[in-house]
Design a protein around this motif. Structure first.
Motif, PDB file in Angstrom:
ATOM      1  N   MET A   1      32.295  40.172  35.764  1.00 57.00           N
ATOM      2  CA  MET A   1      32.408  38.755  35.471  1.00 57.00           C
ATOM      3  C   MET A   1      33.867  38.296  35.433  1.00 57.00           C
ATOM      4  SD  MET A   1      30.837  35.882  34.418  1.00 57.00           S
ATOM      5  CE  MET A   1      29.274  36.401  33.717  1.00 57.00           C
ATOM      6  N   ASN A   2      34.725  39.097  34.818  1.00 55.62           N
ATOM      7  CA  ASN A   2      36.112  38.687  34.600  1.00 55.62           C
ATOM      8  C   ASN A   2      37.031  39.002  35.771  1.00 55.62           C
ATOM      9  OD1 ASN A   2      35.361  37.810  32.040  1.00 55.62           O
ATOM     10  ND2 ASN A   2      35.926  39.714  31.053  1.00 55.62           N
ATOM     11  N   TYR A   3      36.494  39.609  36.829  1.00 54.19           N
ATOM     12  CA  TYR A   3      37.312  39.967  37.986  1.00 54.19           C
ATOM     13  C   TYR A   3      36.693  39.541  39.309  1.00 54.19           C
ATOM     14  CZ  TYR A   3      39.990  42.875  34.773  1.00 54.19           C
ATOM     15  OH  TYR A   3      40.761  43.313  33.729  1.00 54.19           O
ATOM     16  N   GLY A   4      35.362  39.551  39.380  1.00 53.34           N
ATOM     17  CA  GLY A   4      34.707  39.207  40.630  1.00 53.34           C
ATOM     18  C   GLY A   4      34.664  40.354  41.622  1.00 53.34           C
TER      19      GLY A   4
ATOM     20  N   LYS B   1      34.630  33.942  41.703  1.00 58.64           N
ATOM     21  CA  LYS B   1      35.975  34.091  42.253  1.00 58.64           C
ATOM     22  C   LYS B   1      36.979  33.519  41.249  1.00 58.64           C
ATOM     23  CE  LYS B   1      34.178  33.822  46.925  1.00 58.64           C
ATOM     24  NZ  LYS B   1      34.134  35.281  47.087  1.00 58.64           N
ATOM     25  N   HIS B   2      38.066  34.247  41.040  1.00 58.64           N
ATOM     26  CA  HIS B   2      39.101  33.806  40.112  1.00 58.64           C
ATOM     27  C   HIS B   2      40.308  33.321  40.907  1.00 58.64           C
ATOM     28  CE1 HIS B   2      37.381  35.166  36.228  1.00 58.64           C
ATOM     29  NE2 HIS B   2      36.702  35.979  37.018  1.00 58.64           N
ATOM     30  N   LEU B   3      40.710  32.086  40.615  1.00 61.24           N
ATOM     31  CA  LEU B   3      41.832  31.470  41.317  1.00 61.24           C
ATOM     32  C   LEU B   3      43.042  31.431  40.394  1.00 61.24           C
ATOM     33  CD1 LEU B   3      39.946  28.435  42.932  1.00 61.24           C
ATOM     34  CD2 LEU B   3      40.206  30.758  43.813  1.00 61.24           C
TER      35      LEU B   3
ATOM     36  N   SER C   1      42.936  31.887  34.711  1.00 61.18           N
ATOM     37  CA  SER C   1      42.404  31.642  36.057  1.00 61.18           C
ATOM     38  C   SER C   1      41.357  30.550  36.011  1.00 61.18           C
ATOM     39  CB  SER C   1      41.781  32.925  36.636  1.00 61.18           C
ATOM     40  OG  SER C   1      40.639  33.294  35.880  1.00 61.18           O
ATOM     41  N   ILE C   2      41.089  29.982  37.174  1.00 62.58           N
ATOM     42  CA  ILE C   2      39.942  29.088  37.344  1.00 62.58           C
ATOM     43  C   ILE C   2      38.795  29.944  37.856  1.00 62.58           C
ATOM     44  CG2 ILE C   2      38.976  27.191  38.695  1.00 62.58           C
ATOM     45  CD1 ILE C   2      41.740  25.902  38.674  1.00 62.58           C
ATOM     46  N   ARG C   3      37.673  29.938  37.129  1.00 62.45           N
ATOM     47  CA  ARG C   3      36.510  30.722  37.552  1.00 62.45           C
ATOM     48  C   ARG C   3      35.657  29.844  38.463  1.00 62.45           C
ATOM     49  NH1 ARG C   3      33.578  32.874  32.715  1.00 62.45           N
ATOM     50  NH2 ARG C   3      35.034  34.621  32.791  1.00 62.45           N
ATOM     51  N   LEU C   4      35.752  30.096  39.746  1.00 59.77           N
ATOM     52  CA  LEU C   4      35.022  29.325  40.748  1.00 59.77           C
ATOM     53  C   LEU C   4      33.697  30.019  41.018  1.00 59.77           C
ATOM     54  CD1 LEU C   4      35.457  26.841  42.706  1.00 59.77           C
ATOM     55  CD2 LEU C   4      36.045  28.546  44.434  1.00 59.77           C
TER      56      LEU C   4
END
Length: 469
Positions: free
Chosen positions: A245-248, A390-392, A438-441
């Motif tokens: 969840m925290n990395y994708g 995805k983390h931006l 990060s932004i969690r997309l």
């Protein structure tokens, strides 16, 4: 008085009765000593004068019941949603394309799921009002457990009424004080709560680092060889997420299974993100990597993401799962999953089984979006291309955590004005690993090509605007 001569005394003491009296005398001396010592310790301290009391009172400063929170804290200024959580969502009065909730397969908009919920409501009411073992079991609960077990090809499944409680209850149901748990340091918060509740010895290895896990296992093996008696009663567990969840990114489960077999540890795999996502039919990481599911000791997941319902479940052999029906606290002491939500999960499972193109469309959207975001210069996308999470982050790390968070919040506000709902990933202070902001997309299967392009354009524009050089 001849009986008092030294020889008679010596012979008497040498007898068994003499030794017995000598031992009692020794114990009596110990009791007297302890009583004297206790009286000495129990003496009251000297009384303080009024001046000394007042000085202590003046110096004492009470700690606040809760820490001071700034008025601009995000928790005090929530985004207000006034619509259904679907492909589109109304946030603070503005209609937005939803990229902030875990509706991976886009099922929350499906009318068949709404109809199933209404039919379940009419038949069973709004809730069970009791735990599974106390008149909380309804026939539809058993049907869903059977359906999930058949879908995953496992012996048995157990339902929980809350997704977070599934893994948080399962871990302490098996691991106890004195046991050892090897765990990836990047696991999500629900797993961390389960680890804490187990009171086991937790050994974290670096995120997705098989070599670091191997190092810890070797250290444990050396310890066991030095303490063979203790080693016989220590149980060893390995806890990982299939898709983090925290990395994708995806867990290197194949390599970890080799270590599991070599060092004889029990493996728990959490499929909170991967269920309904990975694999040709959405069965999870075992289908994705072609690993026999019977090699996994325990699987936990949620019905609140890809299924777009409520609750969670654990899967495995009958021997493993039955243990939770008496030892899983979230199962034993929580009201069972509302039957209408069970009906929603069954309808969603029907779609997952009958429409394999759903997972195929989701993977296509995830890869497409990943490629588009990878071309941006001021933004860096983190995660596996096929992951819907995805983390931006900024391509260059900013001066501090707070500054980076503030700039990402501005990006989310900018996207909201353009009609896109984005969310920042938040972490609590007590978490093991506090990631870089990060932004969690969150990508879903209902997005079209033109919408993916629009999203990417707005994100690129926002990162270019708010980056601090």
């Amino acid at each position: 008085m001849e009986w008092l001569n030294w020889n008679s005394i010596t012979s008497y003491l040498r007898s068994s009765l003499g030794y017995h009296i000598l031992l009692e005398a020794f114990l009596l001396l110990i009791v007297v000593y302890l009583m004297f010592l206790r009286k000495k310790k129990s003496r009251r301290p000297a009384k303080l004068s009024e001046k000394e009391k007042q000085l202590l009172i003046d110096e004492w400063k009470p700690e606040p019941l809760a820490p001071d929170i700034p008025s601009d804290h995000y928790a005090l200024n929530p985004k207000i949603v006034t619509s259904k959580y679907g492909k589109h969502i109304i946030v603070d009065g503005k209609k937005c394309l939803n990229l902030a909730t875990h509706n991976y397969l886009g099922l929350s908009d499906e009318k068949s799921l709404e109809d199933a919920a209404l039919n379940g409501l009419r038949k069973y009411g709004v809730g069970s009002c009791g735990p599974r073992g106390f008149y909380g079991t309804v026939d539809i609960h058993l049907e869903l457990e059977s359906r999930l077990a058949k879908f995953l090809n496992v012996e048995e499944v157990i339902l929980y009424s809350y997704g977070l409680s599934a893994v948080a209850s399962a871990i302490p149901a098996y691991a106890k004080k004195g046991d050892v748990i090897f765990c990836d340091e990047g696991v999500h918060f629900a797993i961390q709560k389960g680890l804490t509740a187990s009171r086991s010895t937790i050994k974290y290895f670096k995120h997705n680092d098989v070599d670091d896990l191997h190092r810890l296992l070797i250290e444990q093996e050396k310890f066991d060889n030095k303490n063979p008696k203790l080693a016989r009663v220590i149980r060893r567990f390995l806890v990982v997420e299939a898709l983090y969840m925290n990395y994708g990114d995806i867990c290197p489960l194949r390599e970890m299974m080799e270590l599991k077999k070599k060092y004889k540890v029990r493996i728990f795999v959490d499929e909170t993100v991967s269920f309904g996502v990975l694999g040709e039919h959405g069965k999870g990481i075992t289908e994705h990597l072609n690993i026999p599911i019977e090699d996994i000791d325990h699987i936990s997941s949620t019905l609140e993401h890809a299924i777009s319902g409520y609750g969670g479940f654990c899967a495995g052999t009958t021997f493993i799962i039955d243990h939770q029906r008496l030892s899983g606290l979230g199962y034993c002491f929580s009201a069972s999953l509302p039957p209408l939500q069970v009906a929603v999960a069954i309808a969603a499972l029907d779609m997952l089984e009958n429409k394999p193109d759903l997972t195929e469309k989701l993977r296509s959207n995830c890869i497409n979006m990943h490629q588009k975001l990878s071309r941006l210069l001021s933004c860096r996308v983190h995660g596996d291309p096929i992951s819907p999470v995805k983390h931006l982050r900024f391509s260059k790390e900013l001066s501090s955590y707070d500054v980076e968070t503030e700039q990402l919040e501005k990006i989310c506000d900018h996207a909201h004005q353009k009609g896109f709902a984005l969310a920042i990933s938040r972490y609590l202070d007590e978490e093991v690993l506090k990631n870089r902001p990060s932004i969690r997309l969150l990508i879903n299967a209902s997005l079209e090509e033109t919408e993916l392009t629009e999203i990417c354009d707005v994100i690129g524009e926002a990162f270019d605007k708010f980056i601090i050089l």
